[in-house]
Design a protein around this motif. Structure first.
Motif, PDB file in Angstrom:
ATOM      1  N   ILE A 207       0.677  -1.308  -0.229  1.00 40.65           N
ATOM      2  CA  ILE A 207       0.412  -0.105   0.247  1.00 40.65           C
ATOM      3  C   ILE A 207       1.034   1.147  -0.072  1.00 40.65           C
ATOM      4  N   PRO A 208       2.298   1.224   0.821  1.00 42.35           N
ATOM      5  CA  PRO A 208       2.882   2.440   0.986  1.00 42.35           C
ATOM      6  C   PRO A 208       3.311   2.587  -0.194  1.00 42.35           C
ATOM      7  N   THR A 209       4.064   1.181  -0.247  1.00 36.98           N
ATOM      8  CA  THR A 209       4.819   1.724  -1.790  1.00 36.98           C
ATOM      9  C   THR A 209       4.532   1.807  -2.820  1.00 36.98           C
ATOM     10  N   MET A 210       3.249   1.794  -3.464  1.00 38.57           N
ATOM     11  CA  MET A 210       2.791   1.945  -4.943  1.00 38.57           C
ATOM     12  C   MET A 210       2.620   3.526  -4.919  1.00 38.57           C
ATOM     13  N   PHE A 211       1.667   3.772  -2.784  1.00 43.72           N
ATOM     14  CA  PHE A 211       1.047   5.269  -3.493  1.00 43.72           C
ATOM     15  C   PHE A 211       2.078   5.930  -3.411  1.00 43.72           C
ATOM     16  N   ALA A 212       3.302   5.796  -2.978  1.00 46.86           N
ATOM     17  CA  ALA A 212       4.507   6.218  -2.499  1.00 46.86           C
ATOM     18  C   ALA A 212       5.501   6.252  -4.372  1.00 46.86           C
ATOM     19  N   ALA A 213       5.100   5.184  -4.747  1.00 49.13           N
ATOM     20  CA  ALA A 213       5.372   5.404  -6.317  1.00 49.13           C
ATOM     21  C   ALA A 213       4.876   5.974  -7.292  1.00 49.13           C
ATOM     22  N   THR A 214       3.553   6.020  -7.138  1.00 51.08           N
ATOM     23  CA  THR A 214       2.779   7.185  -8.236  1.00 51.08           C
ATOM     24  C   THR A 214       3.132   8.230  -7.856  1.00 51.08           C
ATOM     25  N   ALA A 215       2.548   8.699  -6.483  1.00 56.38           N
ATOM     26  CA  ALA A 215       3.335   9.853  -6.447  1.00 56.38           C
ATOM     27  C   ALA A 215       4.581  10.632  -6.748  1.00 56.38           C
ATOM     28  N   TRP A 216       5.779   9.620  -6.535  1.00 53.64           N
ATOM     29  CA  TRP A 216       7.248  10.355  -6.790  1.00 53.64           C
ATOM     30  C   TRP A 216       7.008  10.324  -8.710  1.00 53.64           C
ATOM     31  N   GLU A 217       6.122   9.530  -9.445  1.00 51.06           N
ATOM     32  CA  GLU A 217       6.232   9.778 -10.860  1.00 51.06           C
ATOM     33  C   GLU A 217       5.663  10.598 -11.382  1.00 51.06           C
ATOM     34  N   LEU A 218       4.474  11.196  -9.863  1.00 50.96           N
ATOM     35  CA  LEU A 218       3.532  12.458 -10.532  1.00 50.96           C
ATOM     36  C   LEU A 218       3.808  13.070 -10.484  1.00 50.96           C
ATOM     37  N   MET A 219       4.847  13.978  -9.559  1.00 48.86           N
ATOM     38  CA  MET A 219       6.271  14.843  -9.021  1.00 48.86           C
ATOM     39  C   MET A 219       6.716  15.213 -10.349  1.00 48.86           C
ATOM     40  N   SER A 220       7.435  14.134 -10.809  1.00 42.79           N
ATOM     41  CA  SER A 220       8.407  13.676 -11.679  1.00 42.79           C
ATOM     42  C   SER A 220       8.271  14.880 -13.026  1.00 42.79           C
ATOM     43  N   MET A 221       6.319  14.122 -13.108  1.00 39.01           N
ATOM     44  CA  MET A 221       6.143  14.954 -14.806  1.00 39.01           C
ATOM     45  C   MET A 221       5.826  15.726 -14.344  1.00 39.01           C
ATOM     46  N   LEU A 222       5.976  15.996 -13.255  1.00 40.95           N
ATOM     47  CA  LEU A 222       4.767  17.722 -13.364  1.00 40.95           C
ATOM     48  C   LEU A 222       6.209  18.482 -13.272  1.00 40.95           C
ATOM     49  N   GLN A 223       7.508  17.923 -13.078  1.00 47.52           N
ATOM     50  CA  GLN A 223       8.654  18.969 -12.995  1.00 47.52           C
ATOM     51  C   GLN A 223       9.115  19.135 -14.482  1.00 47.52           C
ATOM     52  N   ASP A 224       9.039  17.633 -15.171  1.00 46.13           N
ATOM     53  CA  ASP A 224       9.697  17.743 -16.584  1.00 46.13           C
ATOM     54  C   ASP A 224       8.077  18.368 -17.844  1.00 46.13           C
ATOM     55  N   GLY A 225       7.140  18.087 -16.603  1.00 42.59           N
ATOM     56  CA  GLY A 225       5.938  19.204 -17.964  1.00 42.59           C
ATOM     57  C   GLY A 225       5.632  17.720 -19.222  1.00 42.59           C
ATOM     58  N   GLY A 226       5.764  16.698 -18.742  1.00 39.06           N
ATOM     59  CA  GLY A 226       5.496  15.771 -19.175  1.00 39.06           C
ATOM     60  C   GLY A 226       3.909  15.443 -18.768  1.00 39.06           C
ATOM     61  N   ILE A 227       3.119  16.192 -17.934  1.00 38.33           N
ATOM     62  CA  ILE A 227       1.997  15.936 -17.552  1.00 38.33           C
ATOM     63  C   ILE A 227       0.700  16.007 -18.387  1.00 38.33           C
ATOM     64  N   ALA A 228       1.293  17.191 -19.421  1.00 34.69           N
ATOM     65  CA  ALA A 228       0.478  17.479 -20.307  1.00 34.69           C
ATOM     66  C   ALA A 228      -0.150  16.986 -21.047  1.00 34.69           C
ATOM     67  N   ASN A 229       0.882  16.161 -21.319  1.00 39.44           N
ATOM     68  CA  ASN A 229       0.344  14.275 -22.545  1.00 39.44           C
ATOM     69  C   ASN A 229      -0.586  13.252 -21.621  1.00 39.44           C
ATOM     70  N   GLU A 230      -0.288  13.297 -20.934  1.00 43.16           N
ATOM     71  CA  GLU A 230      -1.424  12.215 -20.413  1.00 43.16           C
ATOM     72  C   GLU A 230      -3.099  12.256 -20.941  1.00 43.16           C
ATOM     73  N   ASP A 231      -2.974  11.449 -21.406  1.00 46.00           N
ATOM     74  CA  ASP A 231      -4.368  10.508 -21.842  1.00 46.00           C
ATOM     75  C   ASP A 231      -5.371  10.289 -20.749  1.00 46.00           C
ATOM     76  N   TRP A 232      -5.940  11.174 -20.051  1.00 49.38           N
ATOM     77  CA  TRP A 232      -6.511  11.216 -18.549  1.00 49.38           C
ATOM     78  C   TRP A 232      -7.542  10.457 -18.426  1.00 49.38           C
ATOM     79  N   ALA A 233      -7.904  10.745 -19.832  1.00 47.71           N
ATOM     80  CA  ALA A 233      -9.648   9.634 -19.819  1.00 47.71           C
ATOM     81  C   ALA A 233      -9.179   8.002 -20.233  1.00 47.71           C
ATOM     82  N   ALA A 234      -8.319   7.975 -20.804  1.00 48.69           N
ATOM     83  CA  ALA A 234      -7.984   6.600 -21.059  1.00 48.69           C
ATOM     84  C   ALA A 234      -7.039   6.452 -19.587  1.00 48.69           C
ATOM     85  N   LEU A 235      -6.416   6.432 -18.855  1.00 44.40           N
ATOM     86  CA  LEU A 235      -6.084   6.880 -17.183  1.00 44.40           C
ATOM     87  C   LEU A 235      -7.138   6.893 -16.487  1.00 44.40           C
TER      88      LEU A 235
END
Length: 284
Positions: A207-235
């Motif tokens: 539980i904490p492992t995967m939630f932490a991994a999700t938060a890490w990837e989300l922060m990385s994408m926010l910093q890199d600007g890659g989050i704008a290209n994510e298909d949120w409907a599919a996700l």
């Protein structure tokens, strides 16, 4: 095939395979050869959907641990058999979960710093499936012999917690290993001969492992600007599908292991690994 349908199928695959000891990452990488490659955030997020299902299933157990930490005089079920333990024992159990998570977190950061990338070829996954199948059979046989000599042990030791944390790192580095298989069978080999207790600890520490991994990837994408290209409907579709199917899958598995060994999963891994080696080209 539409993108939403492909996302739905990937979410279902993740939900079914995340907690069965057959490697969700391996199955997703194989499926994405036909359904299209997805972002790291997509893959981590649907794993978080599966973890959310475990939170729902173990909500009373988790609430009992929280109450133990804040000092409320409540008892929490120790395992699926419903054995009660004291708040002090619940706190120790909680600290062991945190220890396993800390080992995973430190190991995961080191792996990221070293620039390790998941292999995206099928052959390494196939070999990991085969080697993991052999490992599962040997580990369960050894655990069964120990249980016959010493009786069933549900206690999670500090050593077991550390080894489970390390096993999560290894499973993350080698797709096809299976996080649930690695952690469950490490726990069994380390002295927890109860399949139910080993499985519960493996699921809860995820539980904490995967939630932490999700938060890490989300922060990385926010910093890199890659989050704008994510298909949120599919996700979103994949996340919901993963949560629902994982809930059903885990409920079934917890009933199954009460009276069955993990041998059927080892056979499946072996058959799938061999099939991938035989029918897919070496470059796949």
């Amino acid at each position: 095939m539409s993108d939403l349908l492909a996302a739905l199928l990937l979410g279902i695959i993740e939900g079914i395979t995340e907690f069965l000891p057959i490697s969700s990452t391996g199955h997703l990488l194989i499926a994405q050869h036909w359904l299209g490659h997805r972002s790291d955030l997509f893959n981590i997020a649907i794993q978080a959907g599966a973890i959310l299902a475990v939170v729902l299933i173990y909500r009373r157990r988790l609430w009992g641990l929280v109450n133990a930490f804040i000092g409320r005089d409540m008892r929490a079920p120790y395992d699926p058999l419903g054995v009660d333990i004291s708040p002090a024992q619940a706190r120790r159990y909680g600290f062991k979960l945190l220890t396993a998570f800390a080992v995973t977190a430190v190991g995961g950061v080191l792996v990221k710093k070293l620039g390790w990338e998941l292999p995206d070829h099928v052959r390494p996954i196939a070999w990991a499936l085969i080697i993991g199948a052999v490992w599962m059979v040997i580990a369960e046989q050894l655990a069964a012999r120990r249980a016959a000599r010493e009786g069933e042990k549900t206690e999670i030791s500090w050593t077991t917690a550390i080894l489970v944390g390390a096993a999560q790192v290894v499973a993350g580095v080698f797709p096809g290993t299976s996080r649930s298989a690695a952690t469950i069978f490490v726990a069994l080999l380390a002295g927890t001969t109860s399949r139910s207790a080993a499985t519960e600890f493996a699921f809860l520490v995820g539980i904490p492992t995967m939630f932490a991994a999700t938060a890490w990837e989300l922060m990385s994408m926010l910093q890199d600007g890659g989050i704008a290209n994510e298909d949120w409907a599919a996700l979103s579709v994949a996340f919901i599908a993963s949560t629902i199917t994982a809930f059903i899958s885990v409920k079934w598995l917890l009933r199954y292991i009460q009276s069955h060994r993990f041998t059927a999963f080892a056979v499946y891994r072996l058959a799938l690994g061999i099939a991938l080696l035989v029918f897919l080209p070496a470059t796949a």
